[in-house]
Design a protein around this motif. Structure first.
Motif, PDB file in Angstrom:
ATOM      1  N   PRO A  13      -3.423  13.155  -2.463  1.00 24.10           N
ATOM      2  CA  PRO A  13      -2.954  12.011  -1.690  1.00 24.10           C
ATOM      3  C   PRO A  13      -3.855  10.804  -1.900  1.00 24.10           C
ATOM      4  O   PRO A  13      -5.061  10.940  -2.113  1.00 24.10           O
ATOM      5  N   GLY A  14      -3.254   9.628  -1.827  1.00 22.64           N
ATOM      6  CA  GLY A  14      -4.005   8.391  -1.974  1.00 22.64           C
ATOM      7  C   GLY A  14      -3.083   7.283  -2.412  1.00 22.64           C
ATOM      8  O   GLY A  14      -1.897   7.488  -2.680  1.00 22.64           O
ATOM      9  N   THR A  15      -3.636   6.084  -2.484  1.00 24.48           N
ATOM     10  CA  THR A  15      -2.910   4.920  -2.980  1.00 24.48           C
ATOM     11  C   THR A  15      -3.543   4.531  -4.299  1.00 24.48           C
ATOM     12  O   THR A  15      -4.730   4.200  -4.350  1.00 24.48           O
ATOM     13  N   TYR A  16      -2.767   4.605  -5.353  1.00 25.28           N
ATOM     14  CA  TYR A  16      -3.237   4.318  -6.702  1.00 25.28           C
ATOM     15  C   TYR A  16      -2.638   2.985  -7.132  1.00 25.28           C
ATOM     16  O   TYR A  16      -1.437   2.857  -7.277  1.00 25.28           O
ATOM     17  N   VAL A  17      -3.502   1.975  -7.298  1.00 30.45           N
ATOM     18  CA  VAL A  17      -3.063   0.613  -7.599  1.00 30.45           C
ATOM     19  C   VAL A  17      -3.471   0.262  -9.023  1.00 30.45           C
ATOM     20  O   VAL A  17      -4.575   0.591  -9.464  1.00 30.45           O
ATOM     21  N   ASP A  18      -2.570  -0.440  -9.721  1.00 25.46           N
ATOM     22  CA  ASP A  18      -2.846  -0.883 -11.097  1.00 25.46           C
ATOM     23  C   ASP A  18      -3.164   0.271 -12.022  1.00 25.46           C
ATOM     24  O   ASP A  18      -3.992   0.165 -12.915  1.00 25.46           O
TER      25      ASP A  18
END
Length: 143
Positions: A13-18
């Motif tokens: 889980p997490g927010t993966y940006v770019d």
């Protein structure tokens, strides 16, 4: 770690940006360990260079399971100003999405997913919600 064709990659889980995903010509299954509510893949316009969150190139066969993909702006193609695949660009490849939500993406072709060159796209219903989720994606067409 190196992957081989046919491997399954588990994503925490997490927010993966770019994180523009390149599958490296391999047939892969990429699966969130905890589902789309907690695992986000987010696109962004970096220095005015739009990018799809994921791009599948010739011959790849990819399954994405349990992700939310949002805010993708597509990938520029050869024609000036022509952008395709807000979240995912599938070029002569095969994409299968299961229990994924694609939202708030935009491009001239395929605000959520663009399929080019004889590629294929299958959206499988979510086991939890019983529906396919492509929400609030926009495409633009210039005559």
């Amino acid at each position: 770690a190196s992957t081989l064709g046919g491997d399954t990659i588990l994503v925490r889980p997490g927010t993966y940006v770019d994180e523009a995903i390149d599958f490296g010509g391999k047939n892969l299954r990429v699966e969130s360990t905890d589902g789309r509510a907690t695992t986000l893949l987010m696109g962004r316009d970096v220095d005015s260079n739009p990018v799809s969150i994921a791009t599948l190139d010739e011959g790849e066969s990819v399954e994405l399971v349990g992700f939310t993909l949002r805010d993708g702006l597509g990938t520029p193609l050869d024609a000036p100003g022509f952008v395709a695949g807000g979240a995912i660009l599938v070029d002569s490849s095969s994409l299968r999405l299961e229990d994924c939500l694609i939202r708030n993406c935009q491009a001239e072709r395929g605000g959520g997913v663009a399929v080019l060159g004889g590629g294929s796209f299958t959206g499988v219903q979510s086991r939890r919600t019983g529906r396919r989720d492509l929400r609030r994606n926009r495409f633009h067409h210039r005559p």
